[in-house]
Design a protein around this motif. Structure first.
Motif, PDB file in Angstrom:
ATOM      1  N   ARG A   1       0.827  -1.211   0.000  1.00  0.00           N
ATOM      2  CA  ARG A   1       0.000   0.000   0.000  1.00  0.00           C
ATOM      3  C   ARG A   1       0.861   1.259   0.000  1.00  0.00           C
ATOM      4  N   THR A   2       2.098   1.183   0.595  1.00  0.00           N
ATOM      5  CA  THR A   2       2.980   2.362   0.639  1.00  0.00           C
ATOM      6  C   THR A   2       3.974   2.368  -0.525  1.00  0.00           C
TER       7      THR A   2
ATOM      8  N   ASN B   1      -1.631   8.942  -8.892  1.00  0.00           N
ATOM      9  CA  ASN B   1      -2.647   8.929  -7.811  1.00  0.00           C
ATOM     10  C   ASN B   1      -3.069   7.507  -7.416  1.00  0.00           C
ATOM     11  N   TRP B   2      -2.145   6.563  -7.590  1.00  0.00           N
ATOM     12  CA  TRP B   2      -2.440   5.159  -7.230  1.00  0.00           C
ATOM     13  C   TRP B   2      -2.617   5.059  -5.710  1.00  0.00           C
ATOM     14  N   ASP B   3      -3.690   4.427  -5.270  1.00  0.00           N
ATOM     15  CA  ASP B   3      -3.996   4.336  -3.833  1.00  0.00           C
ATOM     16  C   ASP B   3      -4.036   2.901  -3.316  1.00  0.00           C
TER      17      ASP B   3
END
Length: 712
Positions: A660-661, A702-704
């Motif tokens: 996720r990071t 903007n990948w989350d």
């Protein structure tokens, strides 16, 4: 509609007649005072049942018994003896001294000496009797406004349950009650004073206490009994509830050090010959005589009640108003009459229900009493018994008459109707289960129409067999049917066992809803996987391949009802949440898991900690635009698989966090550690493939961390 109303009136006619009749008679009898002594006696038991309270060490009683009278050699005692008595008490510096002895006449020798003691003791309080045959106050104390009324209020059964706060005199002046005046003197030194709350209704505050006057609309009292400002006495106990010392010991100055210091001291008689002992709620005249309570102890109870209420918030005692008592009686009359009408059909319900009513009445009265309220005990109990007896008798009589007229005819008709109904219900229940009818609030299949539906929040489950198409290709049509039915008959009961019901079968798949919530849905999903595992043991033993089942669970608002056309209907469920659940079930094949639930379903679990749950992903399923968090319930896996996933759970969670990071190298390393222990963890393999793809193609702007699925 009119026929329905007539049937209801006929069915409940007896109850509708008996309930108001019994309630009306009991209320009339109560207003006429027929039950007041029995009601008082019942409420008196509450004082005896209450746990014994501690001694109130703020109050000291100086008692005058027969030996004390002999000691002073005359009665009334001389003014000189009384003067000496007050001096010895005064030497201990009490806050207040109450003399519960009439002193309207001079008793020589020593009158001048007593007058001087009265004048020099500003905290001594004398008494006078106002009602009935008045007895004047000591003249000196009257001039100094150091006098209170010691009148007691005696109920119709000769017991004292009320206390005087204020009492009017014929000249228009008012006197405080004896115990009240002593309490106010004591509290004044603590800075606690009487303050008006609602002067129009004579409601006053005193520290933590609130004074509400007793009225003729309260309890069992009438308007003729409401002289002065009265309250109900919340007794602490008898003489034993206070510190005591005999008059002789005080005269001989055998007073323990500091016994009276900073306390209220009351001086009064308890000798039987002086006739100042009274009946109270603690005295039972039903079985054996009990010791009377001295008047001085009754006044001490009033003082103690006020002190404890003002300082500690101990409840003052109030009686419920008559109108509420009447409603209480009406309720129990209707309740008991209804139970009585059920006697023929459910005798145990009538018996147990009546017993429960008695327990509720007694328990609620006791709890209310501990909270400072006196509510009726005898009249509701009498109402319950009376209404039950009358209702049972009437029901038995009516039933007997009807039985003789209709028994033979109805017996034959009922037998035939019962056979037909069983056949019909058995047939229809295969297509529209009873639980589905109940959910739609329909009694029979005959009441169901196209468009009937219920809309509410509930849990929904989708499940199907993995790779069923491949399996079915190796079987004949009959073998396909036999296989699907063998599977469904094993797993379907687990849905019903958890209060869910199947909306429809989707070939090898099942769509089910759980109106009671997610806990039942998850429990059913786990149970289904256990049945599948058991089924696989049988298949393997017969040489067949084991099967895998994917289950998806979500919770949300949906509409369940009947769809189709006039001549062909079936049950179905509609909403975006239903579609999302179907997509969740489809994700199980991508993640390689058996039981998958949404974040909303997880939040609805009453105790999520009882399950072993693994966070899998935040994803957007096909056809949706909003991401949803998905979790795996490990109890849905075989024991061997579950242990491997639990062993690697910490590395798996760390890998997810790195992913996720965007720390993909670390994430990949952690996932590879997971795969080293559990090579069949398809979710870990899925993440490694994603990471490789992202590392080659680059991370979108903007990948989350949310993955969009393009397949079902």
């Amino acid at each position: 509609m009119w026929q329905t109303i007539k049937q209801q009136i006929k069915q409940w006619g007896t109850v509708l007649f008996i309930a108001p009749s019994i309630a009306g008679l009991v209320i009339l009898g109560s207003n006429a005072g027929l039950f007041r002594i029995l009601e008082w006696a019942s409420q008196d038991q509450l004082f005896r049942l209450r746990p014994k309270e501690s001694v109130d060490e703020r109050i000291v009683l100086v008692t005058i018994d027969e030996p004390d009278i002999k000691y002073v050699k005359q009665w009334p005692m001389s003014d000189r003896v009384m003067a000496q008595l007050i001096r010895n008490i005064k030497a201990q510096q009490p806050r207040a001294i109450g003399i519960d002895i009439y002193r309207d006449l001079v008793v020589e020798p020593g009158h001048d000496e007593l007058v001087e003691v009265f004048k020099s003791t500003p905290n001594v309080i004398g008494i006078e009797k106002i009602a009935g045959n008045p007895i004047a106050a000591p003249p000196v104390l009257d001039k100094l406004s150091q006098v209170a009324a010691n009148d007691v209020l005696i109920d119709g059964d000769s017991k004292i349950r009320r206390g005087i706060i204020l009492l009017g005199k014929p000249d228009g002046t008012r006197k405080q009650g004896f115990g009240v005046k002593l309490a106010l003197m004591y509290l004044a030194q603590d800075g606690i004073k009487l303050e008006p709350i609602n002067p129009d209704k004579k409601i006053y505050g005193l520290g933590k206490a609130k004074f509400v006057p007793l009225s003729s609309n309260d309890g069992e009292y009438s308007k003729a009994e409401m002289g002065g400002y009265q309250i109900l006495l919340n007794y602490r106990g008898g003489e034993e509830s206070f510190l005591t010392i005999s008059m002789t010991d005080v005269l001989d100055n055998r007073i323990p050090p500091n016994l009276m210091s900073d306390r209220i001291v009351l001086l009064g008689a308890k000798a039987p010959s002086l006739n100042d002992n009274h009946l109270t709620p603690y005295n039972s005249t039903l079985l054996t005589p009990t010791e009377l309570i001295p008047g001085i102890a009754i006044h001490a109870n009033i003082t103690s009640q006020i002190l404890s209420a003002a300082n500690e918030g101990r409840p003052m005692l109030r009686a419920s108003v008559k109108s509420l008592n009447w409603l209480w009686i009406v309720f129990w009359s209707g309740y008991s009459a209804t139970l009585g009408s059920m006697y023929v059909r459910r005798r145990w319900v009538t018996g147990v229900g009546t017993l429960i009513a008695g327990v509720i009445i007694i328990t609620s009265s006791y709890i209310a009493f501990l909270s400072g309220w006196l509510i009726p005990v005898f009249t509701p109990l009498f109402t319950v018994i009376s209404a039950a007896v009358v209702s049972i008798t009437t029901t038995l009589w009516n039933n007997l008459k009807q039985s003789y007229r209709e028994l033979e005819k109805q017996h034959k008709l009922l037998q035939e109707a019962h056979r037909q109904l069983e056949k019909t219900n058995t047939s229809y229940s295969r297509f529209v289960p009873f639980e589905y009818l109940n959910f739609l609030q329909k009694e029979t299949i005959l009441d169901v129409y196209l468009g009937n539906h219920v809309s509410k929040e509930m849990a929904v489950m989708f499940s199907d067999i993995r790779s069923f198409t491949t399996l079915s290709e190796t079987m004949t049509p009959k073998e396909n049917f036999d296989f699907v039915n063998a599977y469904l008959k094993r797993v379907s009961p687990e849905i019903r066992n958890q209060n869910g019901f199947i909306v429809k079968f989707l070939g090898d798949g099942i769509m089910a809803i759980f109106p009671d919530g997610t806990d039942e849905a998850v429990a059913a999903g786990i149970a289904k996987q256990i049945r599948v595992e058991e089924y696989n043991h049988r298949r393997i033993a017969k040489g067949y391949l084991p099967i895998k089942v994917g289950i998806g669970i979500h919770v949300g608002q949906m509409m369940v009802g009947m769809v189709g056309e006039t001549f062909r209907m079936q049950g179905d469920a509609f909403s975006d949440n239903v579609n999302l659940t179907a997509r969740l079930e489809g994700l199980t094949k991508f993640y390689g898991v058996s039981l998958l639930i949404s974040e909303q379903a997880l939040e609805q679990l009453s105790n999520p900690s009882q399950y072993q749950i693994r966070f899998l992903d935040r994803a957007i399923v096909k056809g949706k635009n909003e991401p949803i968090a998905v979790y795996e319930v490990l109890e849905g896996e075989a024991e061997k698989v579950r242990k491997l996933k639990l062993t690697t759970q910490s590395e798996f969670e760390l890998a997810i966090e790195y992913y996720r990071t965007q720390e993909f190298e670390k994430a990949k390393a952690c996932f590879n550690q997971v795969l080293a222990v559990n090579p069949n963890d398809k979710t870990a393999l899925l993440y490694v493939d994603r990471i490789n793809q992202l590392m080659v193609q680059g991370v979108p702007q903007n990948w989350d961390g949310v993955w969009r699925f393009t397949q079902k």
